[in-house]
Write a protein that holds these residues in place. Sequence first.
Motif, PDB file in Angstrom:
ATOM      1  N   UNK A 105       0.847  -1.207   0.000  1.00  0.00           N
ATOM      2  CA  UNK A 105       0.000   0.000   0.000  1.00  0.00           C
ATOM      3  C   UNK A 105       0.876   1.249   0.000  1.00  0.00           C
ATOM      4  N   UNK A 106       0.538   2.203  -0.868  1.00  0.00           N
ATOM      5  CA  UNK A 106       1.216   3.508  -0.872  1.00  0.00           C
ATOM      6  C   UNK A 106       0.660   4.338   0.283  1.00  0.00           C
ATOM      7  N   UNK A 107       1.535   4.697   1.211  1.00  0.00           N
ATOM      8  CA  UNK A 107       1.145   5.518   2.363  1.00  0.00           C
ATOM      9  C   UNK A 107       2.211   6.606   2.511  1.00  0.00           C
ATOM     10  N   UNK A 108       2.023   7.736   1.812  1.00  0.00           N
ATOM     11  CA  UNK A 108       3.071   8.764   1.801  1.00  0.00           C
ATOM     12  C   UNK A 108       3.282   9.382   3.163  1.00  0.00           C
ATOM     13  N   UNK A 109       4.419  10.016   3.318  1.00  0.00           N
ATOM     14  CA  UNK A 109       4.723  10.679   4.578  1.00  0.00           C
ATOM     15  C   UNK A 109       3.963  12.001   4.678  1.00  0.00           C
ATOM     16  N   UNK A 110       3.738  12.405   5.900  1.00  0.00           N
ATOM     17  CA  UNK A 110       3.161  13.722   6.155  1.00  0.00           C
ATOM     18  C   UNK A 110       4.172  14.503   6.980  1.00  0.00           C
ATOM     19  N   UNK A 111       3.915  15.790   7.171  1.00  0.00           N
ATOM     20  CA  UNK A 111       4.792  16.620   8.006  1.00  0.00           C
ATOM     21  C   UNK A 111       4.124  16.862   9.354  1.00  0.00           C
ATOM     22  N   UNK A 112       4.926  16.967  10.387  1.00  0.00           N
ATOM     23  CA  UNK A 112       4.391  17.249  11.712  1.00  0.00           C
ATOM     24  C   UNK A 112       3.650  18.590  11.727  1.00  0.00           C
ATOM     25  N   UNK A 113       2.769  18.763  12.709  1.00  0.00           N
ATOM     26  CA  UNK A 113       1.904  19.948  12.756  1.00  0.00           C
ATOM     27  C   UNK A 113       2.674  21.264  12.820  1.00  0.00           C
ATOM     28  N   UNK A 114       3.894  21.238  13.368  1.00  0.00           N
ATOM     29  CA  UNK A 114       4.634  22.500  13.501  1.00  0.00           C
ATOM     30  C   UNK A 114       5.170  23.000  12.165  1.00  0.00           C
ATOM     31  N   UNK A 115       5.159  22.134  11.141  1.00  0.00           N
ATOM     32  CA  UNK A 115       5.532  22.598   9.801  1.00  0.00           C
ATOM     33  C   UNK A 115       4.330  23.312   9.192  1.00  0.00           C
ATOM     34  N   UNK A 116       4.372  24.622   9.170  1.00  0.00           N
ATOM     35  CA  UNK A 116       3.267  25.406   8.626  1.00  0.00           C
ATOM     36  C   UNK A 116       3.794  26.752   8.144  1.00  0.00           C
TER      37      UNK A 116
END
Length: 414
Positions: A194-205
């Motif tokens: 399954x393709x499950x891409x990475x996300x960025x932590x909430x502080x990255x904004x």
Amino acid sequence: MKKHILVIAQYFYPEQFRINDICTEWVKKGYKVTVITGIPNYPQGKYFEGYGLFKKRKEIYNGIEIIRIPLVPRGSNSIMLALNYMSFVVSGFFWYLFTRIKADYVFIFEVSPMTQALPGVWYAKKRGIPCYLYVQDLWPENFEILSGVKNKFIINLVGRMVDYIYARCTKIFTTSRSFITAITNRGVLKEKIEYWPQYAEDFYKPMDKTSISEIPNDTAFNIIFAGNIGISQGLDILPKVAVLLKEKNLKRKIRFNIVGDGRYKETLIELVCSNNVSDMFNFIPKQPGTRIPEFMAASDAAFLCLTDSPLFSMTIPAKLQSYMACGVPIIASAEGETNQIIKESNAGLFSPAGDAQKLSETIIELSLKSSEELELLGENSKKYYDGNFNKKELLNRMDKYLRGYQMLDQKNNV
């Protein structure tokens, strides 16, 4: 009763990897989470201050129970790195034999080395529970490139280990779609991946434009690179690019702000000095992840680079999501899926991996854009992130897999 996730991750807090945030979110969702990890030493190659073989071997972080098994620090050469990889497996073997932990699922966060997955698959088999593998680095390809080992016997041996791990995992998640093809080519059923891409932590904004003490407040076009400074990042291209830019006698100075640490940092500094382009570089010590958005806001564009190789053309580095979440224009020296994402999102410009001439031209092109044009690229970057790497949606997708097996277990026990 809370379902218990056992996470195997050779690198964990205070080392800065995305698995820290994934585990924190699982705790918030009501899971019990235990992490089996090593003594923190990445990327400096020596134990972090306050940690050691007899110090802080157990720790609680954001409700996560951390158990640190012994390992040799990475050091600064290939022999120490090999010992680092193997020591985690040896310690993990003895841990698996004697542990009394009773988990419901195993989740393996696989960045190099893949050897770290072995204690996880052994434990899952022993307990008869689902085993999930999250592939960040593709082996044996990554091992061959970064180690420089060309001996076919050794490569085949590593390949058999990889096949052994894949065969014993319930589900394999990948950070790029290209990885799915590479893994199925090893005989793994496509339905298992399954393709499950990475996300960025909430502080990255996104943050309003600002100035910070670490980056000179002048008229230069500031390009930031934030992260590990290793061989796979291919940063040796930058001194060559700087020489080409210097020859152009540009009206606006270009400055590369390199934030981070790693095994290749000292070599990179030497290359900068030997090419007489030190005035175009600003090396900044490793920073807490929470501060990186400030550096983005003080820069005009963010730089992403990968070594020129078929493997890295299949890789989507985690910093791409971090950059996009901050809504900054991106300059990339890469291939494959990374460039495709930048093209689809219209979030910046890219050039072929390893091509210093093309990269220099790309940088000049971006530096000549107006502040309004750069702002639009940044907005496109954030918009694409929200539509494709949304943290909440991705975690909910993973939750369905975990709870799906939970319901299956309940049916089997009726």
